[in-house]
Design a protein around this motif. Structure first.
Motif, PDB file in Angstrom:
ATOM      1  N   ALA A 286      68.922 -10.383  46.295  1.00 49.79           N
ATOM      2  CA  ALA A 286      68.630 -11.748  45.840  1.00 49.79           C
ATOM      3  C   ALA A 286      69.409 -12.758  46.676  1.00 49.79           C
ATOM      4  O   ALA A 286      68.878 -13.806  47.070  1.00 49.79           O
ATOM      5  N   GLU A 287      70.655 -12.440  46.961  1.00 46.51           N
ATOM      6  CA  GLU A 287      71.459 -13.331  47.797  1.00 46.51           C
ATOM      7  C   GLU A 287      70.923 -13.360  49.228  1.00 46.51           C
ATOM      8  O   GLU A 287      70.973 -14.399  49.893  1.00 46.51           O
ATOM      9  N   ARG A 288      70.403 -12.217  49.680  1.00 46.54           N
ATOM     10  CA  ARG A 288      69.832 -12.177  51.027  1.00 46.54           C
ATOM     11  C   ARG A 288      68.589 -13.057  51.108  1.00 46.54           C
ATOM     12  O   ARG A 288      68.361 -13.741  52.110  1.00 46.54           O
ATOM     13  N   PHE A 289      67.784 -13.052  50.057  1.00 43.41           N
ATOM     14  CA  PHE A 289      66.622 -13.946  50.006  1.00 43.41           C
ATOM     15  C   PHE A 289      67.076 -15.395  50.171  1.00 43.41           C
ATOM     16  O   PHE A 289      66.492 -16.161  50.953  1.00 43.41           O
ATOM     17  N   ALA A 290      68.112 -15.783  49.423  1.00 49.76           N
ATOM     18  CA  ALA A 290      68.606 -17.157  49.498  1.00 49.76           C
ATOM     19  C   ALA A 290      69.090 -17.482  50.909  1.00 49.76           C
ATOM     20  O   ALA A 290      68.860 -18.587  51.422  1.00 49.76           O
ATOM     21  N   ALA A 291      69.742 -16.515  51.554  1.00 49.71           N
ATOM     22  CA  ALA A 291      70.256 -16.742  52.906  1.00 49.71           C
ATOM     23  C   ALA A 291      69.117 -16.900  53.911  1.00 49.71           C
ATOM     24  O   ALA A 291      69.133 -17.809  54.763  1.00 49.71           O
ATOM     25  N   VAL A 292      68.112 -16.029  53.827  1.00 49.87           N
ATOM     26  CA  VAL A 292      66.985 -16.105  54.767  1.00 49.87           C
ATOM     27  C   VAL A 292      66.192 -17.389  54.544  1.00 49.87           C
ATOM     28  O   VAL A 292      65.802 -18.074  55.506  1.00 49.87           O
ATOM     29  N   TYR A 293      65.967 -17.730  53.281  1.00 50.90           N
ATOM     30  CA  TYR A 293      65.218 -18.954  52.984  1.00 50.90           C
ATOM     31  C   TYR A 293      65.976 -20.183  53.475  1.00 50.90           C
ATOM     32  O   TYR A 293      65.383 -21.111  54.050  1.00 50.90           O
ATOM     33  N   SER A 294      67.290 -20.193  53.284  1.00 47.31           N
ATOM     34  CA  SER A 294      68.100 -21.314  53.778  1.00 47.31           C
ATOM     35  C   SER A 294      67.983 -21.435  55.292  1.00 47.31           C
ATOM     36  O   SER A 294      67.811 -22.539  55.833  1.00 47.31           O
ATOM     37  N   ALA A 295      68.081 -20.301  55.984  1.00 49.96           N
ATOM     38  CA  ALA A 295      67.987 -20.317  57.446  1.00 49.96           C
ATOM     39  C   ALA A 295      66.627 -20.839  57.897  1.00 49.96           C
ATOM     40  O   ALA A 295      66.525 -21.621  58.859  1.00 49.96           O
ATOM     41  N   TRP A 296      65.572 -20.419  57.213  1.00 46.87           N
ATOM     42  CA  TRP A 296      64.218 -20.864  57.564  1.00 46.87           C
ATOM     43  C   TRP A 296      64.061 -22.372  57.332  1.00 46.87           C
ATOM     44  O   TRP A 296      63.506 -23.089  58.169  1.00 46.87           O
ATOM     45  N   LEU A 297      64.564 -22.853  56.202  1.00 46.78           N
ATOM     46  CA  LEU A 297      64.485 -24.290  55.912  1.00 46.78           C
ATOM     47  C   LEU A 297      65.289 -25.104  56.926  1.00 46.78           C
ATOM     48  O   LEU A 297      64.831 -26.144  57.407  1.00 46.78           O
TER      49      LEU A 297
END
Length: 569
Positions: free
Chosen positions: A180-191
Motif C-alpha cells: 500500500a505504501e509502495r502504491f502511494a510512492a509510485v503514484y506520487s512519483a507519477w504525479l
C-alpha cells in the motif's frame, strides 16, 4: 391454486429490476460512481482519476491544532468492552497542512463557497487535509503500479487496457502494508513527473521552490478517524458518537447502518453470505466518504499502539486497520474501530488479508522553509503569560524576562537550569491557555443560551399580560390576580437570567480579546450544526461577544440597555 402466469410476471419484473440496478452500477464512472459537487480529484494513468474529499480544522496556523477524542468509552455490557485496550476512548490532536491559497485554483473555487465566512481580521483559518473519497480499487491500483518500471527508467509504460466491469470497482485487498505504501510512492512519483501543477503545496510562495510539494501517502489514524466521524461537517457531540450521523430526509432518527456500510447481515457476524462489494454502492458519511465502516478494512500510516489511561501507550506493534470489514456483524462495528495486524505472516511473507484494503491521503512538509518565519513566531508566542490576560504587556511577560536572564547569564550550569525551568513554565502556561480557550468557548455558548432564555421569558411575560388584560376585561379578578402572580414570577426569572448574562460579560473580560474572538469563530461553526436553534444562537453569541468588548472598555453594563438589545430584532 397457484397463478403461474402472475408469478412468472412477478419474477420477470424482479429480474429486470436487478438487471437495471446492475446496468446502472456498471454504467457509473469507475473512479467516481457517486459524484458530489465539491469533489476534488487528481489524474490517474489512462485518463482515470482519484477523488478526494477535503477536511479542515479551524486553527490559528500551522502550529495550532484541535483536541479530539478517538475510540469509544465502552460500558461493561458493550461488545467491545473486553478490548478497550485496543479501541478504547483516548485523546489526540488534529490539524491540516494546507491553507486555501496552497491549493490549485480549481480546488479553491470548488470549496471556497462552503467555508465559514471570515474577515481579514479573523484569528482562525481553515487548515485542510485531503482523504480519498473511496477505497483504492483494483483498477486504480493496477493503473498506478503498471507505471512503476517506466518511472524507474526500465522501458515504456504498458498500453491502457479496458477495465470496465464491476470487478474493477472492487476495493483492492490482499495486499500488504508495504505494498500500500509502495502504491502511494509510485503514484506520487507519477504525479510529480506528469501533473506537478495539480498538487497542493504547503506554504505555497511566489517561487517554484517555495513550500512543500504535496504527495500521496496513507492517512494517519487521527486523520482517518476524524474524517470518518464526519470532521467539520458534524457537531462535537456527533463527532464523539459511536457511529457517524446517518441522516434520512424527513426523519429525526438515524437511518439503518446497512444503508451506509457493507457488513455481515447474519447475527453475530459469522460472515455467511457476506462479500466484498464495489465502491460507492452505499451512502456516504457526512463528509462524503464512502465505506469508512465495513466493506474493506483500511490500513493507516502509523504502527499500532495500545490504549492506556485515555491516551496512546508508548510501545509500538504491528500496523493499524480501521473501520471493520464486510465479515463483521453490525453490533461490533463502530466508527473508531481498530485492529492490529503483523507486518509479516508466520511463513515470513508480507501479511495480506482478503478483508483489508486502503484509501490514501495527501501530505506535504509541515515545516517548509517558506513557513519558517510564521512557525517561529507562533512558537515564540506559545507559553507566554501575556497570552492569558490583557493585563500583562508582552515586554513585561515573566517568561520573556526569564528568556533575557538566560541569554545574559555567563554560567552554563545556571543557564541550563533556568532553561529547564523556563520550558516547564511555558509548557504549563500552554496547558492553562488551552484550558482557558475551551472555557471561553463554553462561556460563549452558555451566554447565547442565557440570552435565548431571556427572550423566551419575555415572550411568556407578553402572553401572560395579554391573558391578564383579557381576564380584567371579563371582570374576572380572581384569574387576573393569578396572572399577576405569574407575571411577577416571570419578571423575577427574567431579571435573574439577565443578571447571569451580565455576570457572563464580566467573566468574558477575564480572557484576552484574541481568545474571545478565536473561540467565537469555533463556537459559531459549532452552533451552525444545530438545525433548529443554530441561527438564533449564532446571533446571540455574536451580540454577546460585542457586549464583552463594550464591557472591557467601560467596565460596566447598563441592564436596561443590555435587555433592550437582547430583545431587539
Amino acid at each position: 391454486m397457484c397463478n403461474w402466469p402472475r408469478v412468472l410476471v412477478w419474477l420477470r419484473a424482479l429480474v429486470m429490476l436487478a438487471l437495471a440496478g446492475t446496468v446502472q452500477a456498471e454504467s457509473a464512472p469507475a473512479d467516481n460512481p457517486k459524484p458530489l459537487p465539491d469533489d476534488l480529484s487528481l489524474p490517474l494513468p489512462c485518463d482515470g482519476e482519484l477523488v478526494f474529499r477535503y477536511v479542515y480544522v479551524l486553527a490559528k496556523g500551522t502550529l495550532d491544532d484541535r483536541e479530539v477524542n478517538l475510540g469509544y468509552p465502552f460500558s461493561d455490557d458493550d461488545p467491545g468492552y473486553r478490548q478497550s485496550f485496543i479501541s478504547g476512548y483516548r485523546r489526540d490532536y488534529i490539524n491540516g497542512q494546507f491553507v486555501l491559497d496552497d491549493l490549485p485554483a480549481d480546488w479553491q473555487a470548488r470549496i471556497a463557497p462552503a467555508l465559514p465566512k471570515s474577515g481579514a481580521d479573523s484569528l482562525l483559518k481553515p487548515m485542510f487535509y485531503f482523504v480519498g473519497k473511496y477505497e483504492v480499487t483494483e483498477r486504480q491500483y493496477a493503473l498506478v503500479m503498471a507505471q512503476e518500471a517506466a518511472l524507474a527508467g526500465q522501458g515504456e509504460a504498458p498500453a491502457c487496457a479496458p477495465m470496465n466491469d464491476m470487478s474493477a470497482r472492487l476495493p483492492k485487498v490482499k495486499l500488504s502494508r508495504l505494498e500500500a505504501e509502495r502504491f502511494a510512492a509510485v503514484y506520487s512519483a507519477w504525479l510529480l513527473k506528469y501533473h506537478r501543477d495539480r498538487l497542493p503545496v504547503s506554504g505555497r510562495g511566489k517561487a517554484a521552490e517555495d513550500g512543500g510539494m504535496g504527495f500521496v501517502r496513507l492517512p494517519t489514524e487521527v486523520e482517518w478517524e476524524f474524517a470518518a466521524r464526519g470532521g467539520q461537517a458534524v457537531s462535537r457531540q456527533a463527532l464523539e458518537a459511536r457511529l457517524f450521523p446517518r441522516k434520512v430526509q424527513g426523519s429525526d432518527s438515524d437511518g439503518p447502518l446497512g444503508d451506509w456500510a457493507v457488513f455481515s447481515q447474519v447475527a453475530g457476524g459469522t460472515g455467511q453470505g457476506a462479500r466484498l462489494l464495489p465502491i460507492g454502492l452505499k451512502n456516504p458519511n457526512p463528509l462524503g466518504l464512502f465505506d469508512v465502516i465495513g466493506n474493506a478494512a483500511e490500513m493507516v500510516q502509523e504502527s499500532f499502539q495500545l490504549v492506556h489511561a485515555g491516551r496512546r501507550q508508548g510501545s509500538y506493534g504491528g500496523f493499524v486497520v480501521k473501520g471493520g470489514n464486510y465479515l463483521e456483524g453490525e453490533l461490533t462495528l463502530f466508527t473508531g474501530m481498530r485492529r492490529e495486524y503483523p507486518l509479516f505472516a508466520a511463513d515470513g511473507s508480507e501479511q495480506r488479508n482478503a478483508t483489508t484494503g486502503f484509501r490514501v491521503a495527501l501530505g506535504a512538509l509541515s515545516a517548509p522553509r517558506s513557513r519558517y518565519e510564521e512557525l517561529f513566531e507562533q512558537w515564540q508566542q506559545e507559553g507566554r503569560l501575556a497570552g492569558l490576560t490583557d493585563e500583562i504587556e508582552a515586554a513585561e511577560d515573566p517568561t520573556q524576562l526569564l528568556d533575557s536572564l538566560i541569554a545574559s547569564s555567563t554560567d552554563p550550569n545556571l543557564q541550563a537550569r533556568l532553561a529547564r525551568v523556563n520550558e516547564e513554565l511555558k509548557r504549563n502556561v500552554s496547558l492553562i491557555a488551552r484550558q482557558r480557550e475551551e472555557a471561553a468557548g463554553n462561556l460563549i455558548q452558555s451566554a447565547a443560551l442565557v440570552a435565548e432564555t431571556v427572550n423566551n421569558y419575555n415572550i411568556r411575560l407578553t402572553n401572560l399580560k395579554k391573558d391578564r388584560d383579557q381576564a380584567r376585561a371579563a371582570q374576572d379578578e380572581a384569574t387576573a390576580k393569578l396572572y399577576e402572580t405569574a407575571i411577577a414570577n416571570g419578571r423575577s426569572a427574567l431579571e435573574g437570567a439577565l443578571a447571569i448574562y451580565i455576570d457572563n460579560l464580566a467573566n468574558g473580560t477575564r480572557y484576552t480579546d484574541a481568545v474571545i474572538q478565536a473561540q467565537f469563530q469555533r463556537t459559531r461553526e459549532e452552533l451552525n450544526h444545530k438545525p433548529v436553534l443554530g441561527k438564533s444562537l449564532v446571533a446571540r453569541a455574536t451580540l454577546f461577544v460585542r457586549h464583552v468588548g463594550q464591557f472591557r472598555q467601560q467596565r460596566r453594563a447598563d441592564p436596561e440597555t443590555i435587555l433592550k438589545e437582547l430583545l431587539g430584532p
